[in-house]
Design a protein around this motif. Structure first.
Motif, mmCIF file in Angstrom:
data_model
loop_
_atom_site.group_PDB
_atom_site.id
_atom_site.type_symbol
_atom_site.label_atom_id
_atom_site.label_comp_id
_atom_site.label_asym_id
_atom_site.label_seq_id
_atom_site.Cartn_x
_atom_site.Cartn_y
_atom_site.Cartn_z
ATOM 1 N N GLN A 33 -10.468 117.246 28.739
ATOM 2 C CA GLN A 33 -11.682 118.053 28.737
ATOM 3 C C GLN A 33 -11.384 119.513 28.430
ATOM 4 N N ILE A 34 -10.239 120.007 28.879
ATOM 5 C CA ILE A 34 -9.849 121.375 28.537
ATOM 6 C C ILE A 34 -9.699 121.530 27.026
ATOM 7 N N VAL A 35 -9.045 120.547 26.397
ATOM 8 C CA VAL A 35 -8.870 120.595 24.945
ATOM 9 C C VAL A 35 -10.213 120.451 24.235
ATOM 10 N N GLN A 36 -11.105 119.594 24.771
ATOM 11 C CA GLN A 36 -12.436 119.465 24.180
ATOM 12 C C GLN A 36 -13.191 120.788 24.267
ATOM 13 N N GLY A 37 -12.972 121.533 25.346
ATOM 14 C CA GLY A 37 -13.568 122.859 25.448
ATOM 15 C C GLY A 37 -13.038 123.800 24.377
ATOM 16 N N VAL A 38 -11.748 123.682 24.084
ATOM 17 C CA VAL A 38 -11.155 124.477 23.004
ATOM 18 C C VAL A 38 -11.792 124.110 21.669
ATOM 19 N N ILE A 39 -11.991 122.811 21.438
ATOM 20 C CA ILE A 39 -12.608 122.356 20.186
ATOM 21 C C ILE A 39 -14.028 122.884 20.057
ATOM 22 N N ARG A 40 -14.806 122.812 21.145
ATOM 23 C CA ARG A 40 -16.185 123.322 21.099
ATOM 24 C C ARG A 40 -16.203 124.832 20.869
ATOM 25 N N THR A 41 -15.250 125.536 21.453
ATOM 26 C CA THR A 41 -15.174 126.981 21.236
ATOM 27 C C THR A 41 -14.880 127.299 19.775
ATOM 28 N N ILE A 42 -13.978 126.533 19.176
ATOM 29 C CA ILE A 42 -13.658 126.737 17.755
ATOM 30 C C ILE A 42 -14.887 126.510 16.889
ATOM 31 N N MET A 43 -15.616 125.421 17.165
ATOM 32 C CA MET A 43 -16.824 125.121 16.390
ATOM 33 C C MET A 43 -17.871 126.222 16.550
ATOM 34 N N LYS A 44 -18.065 126.660 17.793
ATOM 35 C CA LYS A 44 -19.084 127.677 18.060
ATOM 36 C C LYS A 44 -18.713 128.998 17.411
ATOM 37 N N THR A 45 -17.447 129.372 17.501
ATOM 38 C CA THR A 45 -16.998 130.636 16.922
ATOM 39 C C THR A 45 -17.122 130.623 15.404
ATOM 40 N N ALA A 46 -16.787 129.476 14.806
ATOM 41 C CA ALA A 46 -16.873 129.364 13.345
ATOM 42 C C ALA A 46 -18.305 129.177 12.871
ATOM 43 N N GLY A 47 -19.209 128.849 13.787
ATOM 44 C CA GLY A 47 -20.609 128.649 13.409
ATOM 45 C C GLY A 47 -20.865 127.342 12.691
ATOM 46 N N PHE A 48 -20.081 126.318 13.022
ATOM 47 C CA PHE A 48 -20.223 125.022 12.371
ATOM 48 C C PHE A 48 -20.707 124.003 13.385
ATOM 49 N N VAL A 58 -7.315 119.256 13.671
ATOM 50 C CA VAL A 58 -8.161 118.548 12.704
ATOM 51 C C VAL A 58 -9.478 119.293 12.505
ATOM 52 N N VAL A 59 -10.065 119.801 13.593
ATOM 53 C CA VAL A 59 -11.316 120.566 13.477
ATOM 54 C C VAL A 59 -11.108 121.809 12.620
ATOM 55 N N LEU A 60 -10.005 122.526 12.843
ATOM 56 C CA LEU A 60 -9.718 123.706 12.040
ATOM 57 C C LEU A 60 -9.568 123.338 10.561
ATOM 58 N N ALA A 61 -8.899 122.227 10.282
ATOM 59 C CA ALA A 61 -8.728 121.789 8.900
ATOM 60 C C ALA A 61 -10.074 121.452 8.261
ATOM 61 N N CYS A 62 -10.954 120.764 9.016
ATOM 62 C CA CYS A 62 -12.278 120.420 8.491
ATOM 63 C C CYS A 62 -13.125 121.665 8.236
ATOM 64 N N ILE A 63 -13.005 122.665 9.115
ATOM 65 C CA ILE A 63 -13.756 123.904 8.931
ATOM 66 C C ILE A 63 -13.296 124.625 7.675
ATOM 67 N N ILE A 64 -11.982 124.676 7.473
ATOM 68 C CA ILE A 64 -11.454 125.329 6.267
ATOM 69 C C ILE A 64 -11.924 124.604 5.014
ATOM 70 N N PHE A 65 -11.891 123.255 5.055
ATOM 71 C CA PHE A 65 -12.375 122.500 3.894
ATOM 72 C C PHE A 65 -13.866 122.726 3.672
ATOM 73 N N SER A 66 -14.641 122.813 4.751
ATOM 74 C CA SER A 66 -16.081 123.048 4.619
ATOM 75 C C SER A 66 -16.358 124.381 3.943
#
Length: 279
Positions: free
Chosen positions: A110-125, A221-229
């Motif tokens: 869950q801590i890592v999932q929080g990191v993933i959600r933070t990355i998504m929110k910060t990137a606006g995706f 993987v989320v960071l890679a998908c954001i960069i590709f997007s």
């Protein structure tokens, strides 16, 4: 995009497959193991975890005794209060880790999932950006005659095949991460029991670090998908004055290159995380 042209339809279908797999990956990364595929796999995993706890308790005693023999020169040392307290604390901690190992692992997840959600929110995706076929290519392909379309068919078939294969390779890598999470969770009591002995505790530490690495793969993987997007929002430049075959070949070539970078980043996410954590 509606078109009666076979070449356009083939390219559009390949891109739709890619977009569907990318959206599926995005959905998987935001799910927890309990909700994945309806939770059926998780229920079996938890049952196996519970069954192996009995084995782990037996191994707990074994590792504790072996560790006590190796760390204490004689039985007299065991009678010393400081040594006895140290051994008791180690045994209690090891038993607690086995008993509440599932809760501890899920807390880490869950801590890592929080990191993933933070990355998504910060990137606006909220979702990944879709890759679409430029209108210039559609117009150029539709204006081609029968004989001019023959080389386009070959280029389109090759490009569509590559795009489809890459999309399945990418989604398989993400599914593989979830399967590893289930494997780690199911077998966790056995390596966690090694905390009972000082000589064997490195096995438990390596297991925790490896599990954390598998969890962190989702963030990579989320960071890679954001960069590709971000690449997808600015698609390959198309020269409207070039021949249709040149336009399609140039577009597909650059698109496949970007996709190869993403697929490579997804497949190497485990290696990247392990290098970060020194595993």
């Amino acid at each position: 995009m509606d078109s009666d042209n076979w070449v356009v339809q083939n390219l559009v279908k390949a891109l739709e497959t890619w977009n569907e797999k990318l959206a599926e990956i995005w959905q998987i990364l935001t799910q927890s193991p309990e909700d994945f595929k309806g939770g059926g796999i998780w229920n079996v995993t938890v049952d196996i975890h519970g069954a192996l706890q009995a084995v782990a308790y037996a191994l707990l005693v074994l590792f504790f005794v072996v560790g006590m023999v190796k760390t204490c020169g004689s039985f007299t040392e065991v009678k010393k209060p400081e040594h006895a307290l140290k051994l008791f604390v180690r045994f209690a901690i090891a038993k607690g880790v086995i008993t509440y190992g599932l809760e501890l692992m899920m807390a880490l997840f869950q801590i890592v999932q929080g990191v993933i959600r933070t990355i998504m929110k910060t990137a606006g995706f909220g979702t990944v950006k879709k890759t679409v076929l430029p209108s210039e290519i559609v117009t150029a392909v539709e204006d081609c005659g029968f004989f001019e379309s023959i080389p386009l068919w070959a280029v389109t078939l090759i490009g569509s095949l590559f795009i489809t294969v890459l999309s399945f390779i990418m989604v398989m890598s993400v599914y593989g991460r979830f399967f590893r999470l289930y494997l780690y969770t199911a077998i966790a009591p056995i390596p966690l029991s090694t905390f009972a002995g000082e000589p064997s505790q490195n096995v438990g530490k390596s297991f925790i670090k490896s599990y954390a690495a598998v969890c962190l793969e989702g963030a990579v993987v989320v960071l890679a998908c954001i960069i590709f997007s971000l690449f997808a929002t600015s698609p390959p430049v198309v020269n409207p004055e070039a021949a249709a075959v040149t336009m399609v070949w140039s577009y597909i070539g650059e698109l496949i290159f970007n996709m190869l970078v993403l697929v490579g980043a997804v497949k190497m996410s485990d290696r990247v995380v392990r290098e970060m954590m020194g595993l």
